[in-house]
Design a protein around this motif. Sequence first.
Motif, mmCIF file in Angstrom:
data_model
loop_
_atom_site.group_PDB
_atom_site.id
_atom_site.type_symbol
_atom_site.label_atom_id
_atom_site.label_comp_id
_atom_site.label_asym_id
_atom_site.label_seq_id
_atom_site.Cartn_x
_atom_site.Cartn_y
_atom_site.Cartn_z
ATOM 1 N N GLY A 109 8.310 -7.494 3.392
ATOM 2 C CA GLY A 109 7.007 -6.833 3.430
ATOM 3 C C GLY A 109 5.985 -7.381 2.451
ATOM 4 O O GLY A 109 4.860 -6.902 2.401
ATOM 5 N N TRP A 110 6.325 -8.381 1.664
ATOM 6 C CA TRP A 110 5.413 -8.972 0.683
ATOM 7 C C TRP A 110 4.705 -10.189 1.286
ATOM 8 O O TRP A 110 5.315 -10.987 1.984
ATOM 9 C CB TRP A 110 6.163 -9.414 -0.565
ATOM 10 N N THR A 111 3.414 -10.305 0.993
ATOM 11 C CA THR A 111 2.616 -11.451 1.435
ATOM 12 C C THR A 111 1.727 -11.897 0.289
ATOM 13 O O THR A 111 1.166 -11.068 -0.434
ATOM 14 C CB THR A 111 1.729 -11.076 2.648
ATOM 15 N N PHE A 112 1.580 -13.213 0.141
ATOM 16 C CA PHE A 112 0.617 -13.783 -0.804
ATOM 17 C C PHE A 112 -0.555 -14.314 0.001
ATOM 18 O O PHE A 112 -0.370 -15.015 0.999
ATOM 19 C CB PHE A 112 1.235 -14.916 -1.621
ATOM 20 N N ASN A 131 0.238 -8.692 -1.681
ATOM 21 C CA ASN A 131 0.141 -7.587 -0.735
ATOM 22 C C ASN A 131 1.542 -7.104 -0.364
ATOM 23 O O ASN A 131 2.445 -7.900 -0.186
ATOM 24 C CB ASN A 131 -0.577 -8.122 0.511
ATOM 25 N N LYS A 132 1.699 -5.780 -0.219
ATOM 26 C CA LYS A 132 2.983 -5.198 0.162
ATOM 27 C C LYS A 132 2.776 -4.173 1.273
ATOM 28 O O LYS A 132 1.957 -3.254 1.134
ATOM 29 C CB LYS A 132 3.624 -4.509 -1.053
ATOM 30 N N ALA A 140 0.756 0.043 13.800
ATOM 31 C CA ALA A 140 -0.054 -0.135 12.593
ATOM 32 C C ALA A 140 0.830 0.032 11.359
ATOM 33 O O ALA A 140 1.886 0.650 11.432
ATOM 34 C CB ALA A 140 -1.191 0.885 12.555
ATOM 35 N N SER A 141 0.374 -0.533 10.259
ATOM 36 C CA SER A 141 1.113 -0.453 8.995
ATOM 37 C C SER A 141 0.143 -0.136 7.863
ATOM 38 O O SER A 141 -1.017 -0.536 7.903
ATOM 39 C CB SER A 141 1.808 -1.775 8.693
#
Length: 170
Positions: A109-112, A131-132, A140-141
Amino acid sequence: MNLFRTLIIFFTSMPAVIFAQNAAPATTYPKITGYVGILHPIATFSRTGTDMNFDHHYVVGMPTGINIWKSAKIGFSAEFVPTVRVENGISKMSNFTFHPGVLVALGKGWTFAGRAAFETSGRYGLTPVLNKTVIKGKSASMFAALPLPVRFGNDRPATFTVGFQFGIAF
């Protein structure tokens, strides 16, 4: 005997049939997603001092963006951020930022997001964002993010800001 063999085959193959029906469809790329959020700069640091949001003014942004995922690991993002500043009882749109950048999925679930920044205030710079995804739904999230903007230009000192962002991706 044939009935017994048929029942054994039926019940032993049942989990595979159920799993196949419940399996998520394969994701095809490129994949396009969008999001909208609320951004609160918390503190801005420069050689002239520290400016804390919520002290004598309030600044809020509304980041809206489109992500184009090339694969499950990497993508492109275009973000647009209008910013409103409230001070001495007066509110106005104070800035607009165009944020193109690269997305890197870090897993779990982590994004850079590594973004360039171009502002109508005449400033420019970089905005790394961690971002998490905190709640993942079917369509949707909800996410939370830590943007760390660095800005230069327009005859002002360089600044570094720590912010907090949350929103919904779809």
